[in-house]
Design an enzyme around this catalytic site. Sequence first.
Site, mmCIF file in Angstrom:
data_model
loop_
_atom_site.group_PDB
_atom_site.id
_atom_site.type_symbol
_atom_site.label_atom_id
_atom_site.label_comp_id
_atom_site.label_asym_id
_atom_site.label_seq_id
_atom_site.Cartn_x
_atom_site.Cartn_y
_atom_site.Cartn_z
ATOM 1 N N HIS A 1 2.477 -7.664 -6.651
ATOM 2 C CA HIS A 1 2.522 -6.191 -6.657
ATOM 3 C C HIS A 1 1.572 -5.721 -7.771
ATOM 4 O O HIS A 1 0.394 -6.059 -7.762
ATOM 5 C CB HIS A 1 3.992 -5.777 -6.859
ATOM 6 C CG HIS A 1 4.299 -4.323 -6.701
ATOM 7 N ND1 HIS A 1 3.450 -3.428 -6.125
ATOM 8 C CD2 HIS A 1 5.407 -3.599 -7.050
ATOM 9 C CE1 HIS A 1 4.012 -2.218 -6.111
ATOM 10 N NE2 HIS A 1 5.206 -2.297 -6.681
ATOM 11 N N HIS B 1 -2.669 -5.974 2.066
ATOM 12 C CA HIS B 1 -1.684 -4.934 1.760
ATOM 13 C C HIS B 1 -0.673 -4.870 2.896
ATOM 14 O O HIS B 1 -1.037 -5.041 4.053
ATOM 15 C CB HIS B 1 -2.374 -3.577 1.592
ATOM 16 C CG HIS B 1 -1.549 -2.592 0.844
ATOM 17 N ND1 HIS B 1 -0.582 -1.835 1.451
ATOM 18 C CD2 HIS B 1 -1.515 -2.285 -0.481
ATOM 19 C CE1 HIS B 1 -0.009 -1.080 0.530
ATOM 20 N NE2 HIS B 1 -0.535 -1.339 -0.649
ATOM 21 N N ASP C 1 -5.985 -2.973 -6.598
ATOM 22 C CA ASP C 1 -6.072 -3.847 -7.769
ATOM 23 C C ASP C 1 -7.374 -4.622 -7.848
ATOM 24 O O ASP C 1 -7.662 -5.240 -8.870
ATOM 25 C CB ASP C 1 -4.903 -4.843 -7.756
ATOM 26 C CG ASP C 1 -3.589 -4.133 -7.999
ATOM 27 O OD1 ASP C 1 -3.561 -3.272 -8.888
ATOM 28 O OD2 ASP C 1 -2.620 -4.432 -7.293
#
Length: 436
Positions: A268, A307, A363
């Site tokens: 995450h 994702h 990210d």
Amino acid sequence: MPSNTLTVTDNRTNHTYTLPIEDGTVRSMDFRQIKTGAEDFGLMTYDPAFVNTASCRSSITFIDGERGILEYRGYPIEALAEHCNFLEVAYLLLFGELPNEAQLKDWRTEITHHTMLHETTRKFLDGFHYNAHPMSMLVSTVAALSTVYPEARKVHDPANRLLQVKRLIAKMPTLAAMANRYNVGLPYVYPDNDLSYAENFMNMLWKMVEPKYAANPVLARALDILFILHADHEQNCSTNAMRSVGSSDADPYLSVAAAAAALSGPLHGGANEQVLKMLDEIGSKDNVPAYIRRIKEGHGKLMGFGHRVYKNFDPRAKIIKWTAEKVFEVTGRNPRLDIALELERIALEDEYFISRKLYPNVDFYSGIIYQAMGFKPEFFTVLFAIPRTVGWLAQWQEMHADADLKIARPRQIYTGERKREFIPMEARKAAGAMKA
Ligand code: ACO
């Protein structure tokens, strides 16, 4: 038969049931009536990791993962990142509308008013091991705020809830900055209430002996944009933790600590730290094909890729790439960018990644910017937690106003043994003990 219904035939009994469909969804509890007999518990649905289960109704954040759309309260993320500052977006997420000038001024004053920490919290920080991970420090110190504000337990009092919301948004940067100063062995810097949210955070991180800290405006704006992009993302792992823990009426400091703990995991929010470690491990552009080959052979994952919801592209990743260019004009280009671009190029042409719809997520590039700005990889997830606190709190507020609220308590399919005969100690065998 109304068209907005689902007809289900149980082939075990030949009974037919008609279940309502609302908002493209059926209620799991409607399946409970489907039984083989009076003794039967009734049908459940099985959905590990909530892949196809809506856990709440929410009007905060909209995502269309197939088309790469992200909206906060109906406003596209691109417009908010271009025109707003972070506190403006925080107001939008929490209260549903963009603030006018007077409302934003008041809101900013309210948040600024709460940026200081009680001295006991500062002393609490002093007790950590010298090289404690800043995310672990943040989780622990935000939980410790619960000891400073015992009235926060009155979660059914809306005015009390709002006060804690303001405190949390105001104090997260202070806690985060102090954790960083502790790590590098520098004295803590107290908040400067003249500065914007992002500038004050930079002040608390990087002020040395100068009487007044002046943030580079390009870097302060970039940080503010990154905060906007990370502010909410509907029912992700950490938000689900916030709602799940909050559903027991736990206070918001403890609930935010639980959410931040969920965020810290490498699958995450912890992925941004892992991306940098991965880029360092790859070392140069030439090593990219071999690295991708290893991933395809099942040795680990390409961090910052994939994702649960986005299956086309992550709109935040696009804005981050643009922001990176602005940051590099000030800081100089991060050499890891070339490796990241090559990874992205090769992965996006590769059948393995195409067929699994794996694209760069938020990210993938954020860590490269953070590093260029002078942050250590261990601090990246903390930079995610600060803005996401707003999303957690908006979701927590919405949950407490929801007539459907009940304590979160999933069911299980029991797979263990039943009604075993007790074995006295002297008759027990070692087999089975301490198995991993
Ligand atoms: N690299 C290589 N293969 C991957 C990756 C990846 N990053 N992500 C998924 N896959 C593969 C899986 O192995 C699986 O392959 P299979 O069908 O052959 O078994 C397939 O793609 C589907 O993946 P799932 O794990 O089922 O996807 P899920 O939705 O459960 O996981 C997740 C999503 C956790 C984000 C995953 O893509 C991942 O681990 N990515 C790397 C970590 C990361 O970047 N996390 C940050 C996410 S964004 C955020 O939380 C802020």
